[in-house]
Design a protein around this motif. Structure first.
Motif, PDB file in Angstrom:
ATOM      1  N   CYS A 125      95.254 102.906  92.065  1.00 11.81           N
ATOM      2  CA  CYS A 125      95.185 102.789  90.612  1.00 11.81           C
ATOM      3  C   CYS A 125      96.493 102.170  90.142  1.00 11.81           C
ATOM      4  N   SER A 126      96.396 101.138  89.347  1.00 14.40           N
ATOM      5  CA  SER A 126      97.598 100.435  88.901  1.00 14.40           C
ATOM      6  C   SER A 126      98.576 101.386  88.222  1.00 14.40           C
ATOM      7  N   VAL A 129      99.205 102.207  84.217  1.00  9.73           N
ATOM      8  CA  VAL A 129      98.458 103.086  83.314  1.00  9.73           C
ATOM      9  C   VAL A 129      99.088 104.473  83.198  1.00  9.73           C
ATOM     10  N   ARG A 181      92.384 101.133  87.030  1.00  6.04           N
ATOM     11  CA  ARG A 181      92.600  99.699  87.147  1.00  6.04           C
ATOM     12  C   ARG A 181      93.075  99.361  88.556  1.00  6.04           C
ATOM     13  N   GLY A 182      92.624  98.217  89.066  1.00 10.75           N
ATOM     14  CA  GLY A 182      93.038  97.806  90.403  1.00 10.75           C
ATOM     15  C   GLY A 182      92.475  98.670  91.507  1.00 10.75           C
ATOM     16  N   ARG A 187      85.777 102.139  90.650  1.00 11.94           N
ATOM     17  CA  ARG A 187      85.274 102.261  89.286  1.00 11.94           C
ATOM     18  C   ARG A 187      83.775 101.968  89.188  1.00 11.94           C
TER      19      ARG A 187
END
Length: 270
Positions: A125-126, A129, A181-182, A187
């Motif tokens: 996860c980026s 965030v 994200r990423g 997701r």
């Protein structure tokens, strides 16, 4: 999607939790952790998975270059000696552009038909965030999806945000939509598996498979090599796997070499 057994009799996935990576995520964190699971517990390939929505891959054996068998884009590994019920679906290829949700739907439909109980997705996860509350927490790991109450030691993603801000509780499909994200396939898998009757459902609702849960780790493109070990430890604890020595697979060495190597002709080796 076609699943071709490599052993006789064909492997049985009824009632199992299958571990898979969020393929295509930042720094390939999920893929590195699933490789480590395969190496650590001596899993063997039991099936090859084919999908028109995955980019094709054919390479030398990912675990032993001297072994003639090729490694392909998607393969299922198990402990065939019966010592463990661990099953791992390793994805070494990203989805075709724009086809991540199609891959997620295929995987979940197959899981339902095969009697799989749950998917456990390992994802990145980026780090961008992260909120202030995340910066003060010692662990970079977060939980999402079905059964996150089974991980009291892991905070849900979005734990510092209110239900109103997320549109639902932390760790739900809405948290994945807003914050994850990423993460590659993580997701889409969480979205497709959302309950139709839940406020976290996505339109159109598509409950076609068993539950999906996810452990993600905040990361950047330059991987902190403590993260794979932390994520691996969390998975082993969740699945109640026996404590054994961590055997680093060849992919870890290749990734570390690529991370420290200088760019060549303005192209990164990764």
């Amino acid at each position: 999607m076609k699943v071709t057994p490599c052993i006789d009799p064909a492997p049985d996935f009824t009632g199992q939790t299958i571990v898979l990576p969020g393929a295509g995520g930042i720094a390939n964190l999920g893929e590195l952790c699933t490789d480590a699971l395969i190496t650590r517990y001596g899993l063997q390939r039991v099936a090859i998975v084919e999908s028109k929505h995955l980019l094709p891959v054919a390479m030398v054996n990912a675990f032993d270059a001297k072994t003639p068998a090729l490694t392909t884009a998607a393969e299922i590994y198990q402990a065939v000696n019966g010592a463990s019920t661990l099953s791992v679906l390793q994805l070494r290829s990203c989805a075709v552009e724009g086809r991540r949700w199609a891959v997620a739907q295929e995987l979940l439909r197959w899981a339902k038909d095969a009697g799989v109980a749950k998917f456990l997705v390992l994802a990145s996860c980026s780090a961008h965030v992260k909120g202030d509350a995340d910066l003060s927490e010692p662990s970079p790991l977060r939980a999402l999806g079905a059964g996150i109450n089974e991980w009291p030691e892991l905070l849900p993603l979005g734990h510092s945000l209110s239900d109103a801000e997320l549109g639902d509780a932390p760790g739900t499909a809405n948290a994945a939509r807003n914050l994850l994200r990423g993460s590659g396939l993580a997701r889409p898998l969480l979205e497709v598996a959302a309950e139709p009757s839940s406020p976290s459902a996505f339109k159109p609702p598509s409950r076609v498979a068993p539950g999906v849960c996810c452990i993600c780790a905040f990361t950047n493109e330059t991987l902190d090599w403590r993260l794979p070990e932390q994520l691996l430890a969390a998975v082993c604890k969740y699945l109640s796997l026996p404590a054994t020595e961590l055997l680093r697979p060849p992919s870890w060495l290749l990734a570390q070499q690529a991370q420290i190597a200088p760019p060549v002709n303005n192209l990164h080796l990764w």
